[in-house]
Design a protein around this motif. Structure first.
Motif, PDB file in Angstrom:
ATOM      1  N   UNK A 130       0.611  -1.165   0.121  1.00  0.00           N
ATOM      2  CA  UNK A 130      -0.028   0.125   0.246  1.00  0.00           C
ATOM      3  C   UNK A 130       0.851   1.372   0.148  1.00  0.00           C
ATOM      4  N   UNK A 131       0.190   2.214  -0.518  1.00  0.00           N
ATOM      5  CA  UNK A 131       1.119   3.629  -0.687  1.00  0.00           C
ATOM      6  C   UNK A 131       0.163   4.578   0.153  1.00  0.00           C
ATOM      7  N   UNK A 132       0.674   5.495   0.906  1.00  0.00           N
ATOM      8  CA  UNK A 132       0.002   6.812   1.436  1.00  0.00           C
ATOM      9  C   UNK A 132       0.851   7.689   1.239  1.00  0.00           C
ATOM     10  N   UNK A 133       0.400   8.701   0.503  1.00  0.00           N
ATOM     11  CA  UNK A 133       1.312  10.052   0.246  1.00  0.00           C
ATOM     12  C   UNK A 133       0.679  11.216   0.670  1.00  0.00           C
ATOM     13  N   UNK A 134       1.473  12.125   1.566  1.00  0.00           N
ATOM     14  CA  UNK A 134       1.292  13.320   2.000  1.00  0.00           C
ATOM     15  C   UNK A 134       1.828  14.391   1.230  1.00  0.00           C
ATOM     16  N   UNK A 135       1.146  15.384   0.539  1.00  0.00           N
ATOM     17  CA  UNK A 135       1.833  16.384  -0.130  1.00  0.00           C
ATOM     18  C   UNK A 135       1.548  17.782   0.297  1.00  0.00           C
ATOM     19  N   UNK A 136       2.590  18.856   0.333  1.00  0.00           N
ATOM     20  CA  UNK A 136       2.378  20.271   0.723  1.00  0.00           C
ATOM     21  C   UNK A 136       3.611  20.876   0.595  1.00  0.00           C
ATOM     22  N   UNK A 137       3.341  22.342   0.185  1.00  0.00           N
ATOM     23  CA  UNK A 137       4.734  23.211   0.192  1.00  0.00           C
ATOM     24  C   UNK A 137       5.729  22.498  -1.068  1.00  0.00           C
ATOM     25  N   UNK A 138       5.231  21.757  -1.985  1.00  0.00           N
ATOM     26  CA  UNK A 138       6.246  21.445  -2.804  1.00  0.00           C
ATOM     27  C   UNK A 138       6.915  20.161  -2.341  1.00  0.00           C
ATOM     28  N   UNK A 139       6.615  19.722  -1.231  1.00  0.00           N
ATOM     29  CA  UNK A 139       7.316  18.431  -0.991  1.00  0.00           C
ATOM     30  C   UNK A 139       6.146  17.402  -0.601  1.00  0.00           C
ATOM     31  N   UNK A 140       6.578  16.164  -0.626  1.00  0.00           N
ATOM     32  CA  UNK A 140       5.903  14.852  -0.134  1.00  0.00           C
ATOM     33  C   UNK A 140       6.517  13.782   0.654  1.00  0.00           C
ATOM     34  N   UNK A 141       5.664  13.027   1.280  1.00  0.00           N
ATOM     35  CA  UNK A 141       6.110  12.023   1.977  1.00  0.00           C
ATOM     36  C   UNK A 141       5.367  10.762   1.663  1.00  0.00           C
ATOM     37  N   UNK A 142       6.300  10.009   1.013  1.00  0.00           N
ATOM     38  CA  UNK A 142       5.387   8.631   0.819  1.00  0.00           C
ATOM     39  C   UNK A 142       5.686   7.474   1.590  1.00  0.00           C
ATOM     40  N   UNK A 143       4.745   6.893   2.281  1.00  0.00           N
ATOM     41  CA  UNK A 143       4.569   5.839   3.184  1.00  0.00           C
ATOM     42  C   UNK A 143       4.314   4.604   2.405  1.00  0.00           C
ATOM     43  N   UNK A 144       5.107   3.525   2.057  1.00  0.00           N
ATOM     44  CA  UNK A 144       5.242   2.497   1.196  1.00  0.00           C
ATOM     45  C   UNK A 144       5.268   1.325   2.161  1.00  0.00           C
ATOM     46  N   UNK A 145       4.053   0.476   2.306  1.00  0.00           N
ATOM     47  CA  UNK A 145       4.056  -0.785   3.415  1.00  0.00           C
ATOM     48  C   UNK A 145       3.924  -2.008   2.502  1.00  0.00           C
TER      49      UNK A 145
ATOM     50  N   UNK B 106       9.054  -6.606  -4.936  1.00  0.00           N
ATOM     51  CA  UNK B 106      10.323  -5.999  -5.472  1.00  0.00           C
ATOM     52  C   UNK B 106       9.837  -5.019  -6.530  1.00  0.00           C
ATOM     53  N   UNK B 107       9.004  -5.679  -7.519  1.00  0.00           N
ATOM     54  CA  UNK B 107       8.836  -4.726  -8.569  1.00  0.00           C
ATOM     55  C   UNK B 107       8.160  -3.428  -8.272  1.00  0.00           C
ATOM     56  N   UNK B 108       7.238  -3.567  -7.300  1.00  0.00           N
ATOM     57  CA  UNK B 108       6.240  -2.433  -6.876  1.00  0.00           C
ATOM     58  C   UNK B 108       7.354  -1.422  -5.911  1.00  0.00           C
ATOM     59  N   UNK B 109       8.122  -1.919  -5.238  1.00  0.00           N
ATOM     60  CA  UNK B 109       9.010  -0.963  -4.639  1.00  0.00           C
ATOM     61  C   UNK B 109       9.850  -0.343  -5.358  1.00  0.00           C
ATOM     62  N   UNK B 110      10.408  -1.022  -6.601  1.00  0.00           N
ATOM     63  CA  UNK B 110      11.339  -0.091  -7.620  1.00  0.00           C
ATOM     64  C   UNK B 110      10.484   0.661  -8.463  1.00  0.00           C
ATOM     65  N   UNK B 111       9.278   0.307  -8.606  1.00  0.00           N
ATOM     66  CA  UNK B 111       8.355   1.333  -9.351  1.00  0.00           C
ATOM     67  C   UNK B 111       8.162   2.577  -8.547  1.00  0.00           C
ATOM     68  N   UNK B 112       7.862   2.277  -7.356  1.00  0.00           N
ATOM     69  CA  UNK B 112       7.443   3.728  -6.393  1.00  0.00           C
ATOM     70  C   UNK B 112       8.834   4.245  -6.080  1.00  0.00           C
ATOM     71  N   UNK B 113       9.970   3.680  -5.935  1.00  0.00           N
ATOM     72  CA  UNK B 113      11.202   4.424  -5.814  1.00  0.00           C
ATOM     73  C   UNK B 113      11.323   5.235  -7.161  1.00  0.00           C
ATOM     74  N   UNK B 114      11.434   4.803  -8.329  1.00  0.00           N
ATOM     75  CA  UNK B 114      11.523   5.546  -9.659  1.00  0.00           C
ATOM     76  C   UNK B 114      10.582   6.739  -9.573  1.00  0.00           C
ATOM     77  N   UNK B 115       9.185   6.402  -9.261  1.00  0.00           N
ATOM     78  CA  UNK B 115       8.380   7.553  -9.320  1.00  0.00           C
ATOM     79  C   UNK B 115       8.671   8.590  -8.227  1.00  0.00           C
ATOM     80  N   UNK B 116       8.875   8.175  -7.175  1.00  0.00           N
ATOM     81  CA  UNK B 116       9.096   9.222  -6.009  1.00  0.00           C
ATOM     82  C   UNK B 116      10.440   9.955  -6.107  1.00  0.00           C
ATOM     83  N   UNK B 117      11.457   9.182  -6.744  1.00  0.00           N
ATOM     84  CA  UNK B 117      12.870   9.814  -6.709  1.00  0.00           C
ATOM     85  C   UNK B 117      13.241  10.608  -5.274  1.00  0.00           C
ATOM     86  N   UNK B 118      13.139   9.887  -4.296  1.00  0.00           N
ATOM     87  CA  UNK B 118      13.205  10.273  -3.016  1.00  0.00           C
ATOM     88  C   UNK B 118      14.719  11.104  -2.760  1.00  0.00           C
ATOM     89  N   UNK B 119      14.591  11.924  -1.584  1.00  0.00           N
ATOM     90  CA  UNK B 119      16.018  12.661  -1.131  1.00  0.00           C
ATOM     91  C   UNK B 119      16.313  11.639   0.147  1.00  0.00           C
TER      92      UNK B 119
END
Length: 128
Positions: free
Chosen positions: A35-50, A62-75
């Motif tokens: 599951x994914x839960x994303x909070x967005x605001x002020x040009x930033x976001x936090x993605x919780x991936x369970x 593993x594919x779902x994690x890789x896809x979410x990682x590529x989409x989020x481009x996390x810091x």
């Protein structure tokens, strides 16, 4: 994968109560998928991936994690399920350096996610 708000939250700033968490399918183990839960605001976001803890190369996780990682481009990536990570980060990076992403799958999604982060030049640690 779908983006899902946790039931009972009205605003992005709301905190999940114990009762709300207890009733969520992820808390009871009824939700075998990611599951994914994303909070967005002020040009930033936090993605919780369970996800369930898995180590089978055939798992969709593993594919779902890789896809979410590529989409989020996390810091920054916080990895649950690897308690000693913060104390042994240097050793973890050395060990992961010589492995392919596929090599990490038998060790589960925490090491897989750390390898994704490392290959992308993204810092990672454990919140535990």
């Amino acid at each position: 994968m779908t983006l899902e708000r946790i039931p009972g939250l009205q605003n992005e700033g709301d905190i999940l109560t114990d009762a709300q968490y207890t009733e969520h399918p992820f808390a009871t183990g009824e939700m075998g998928k990611v599951y994914r839960y994303e909070i967005k605001g002020n040009g930033k976001s936090i993605l919780f991936f369970g996800s369930p803890h898995v180590n089978s190369p055939d798992s969709y996780v593993f594919q779902d994690i890789a896809t979410a990682f590529q989409q989020a481009k996390p810091d920054m990536v916080y990895i649950e399920g690897w308690r000693e990570l913060n104390d042994r980060k240097y050793e973890a990076k050395l060990a992961l350096k010589d492995h392919t992403l596929e090599d990490t799958i038998p060790d589960g999604e925490p090491r897989f996610t750390a390898k994704l982060a490392m290959d992308a030049g993204t810092d990672f640690e454990s919140p535990e």
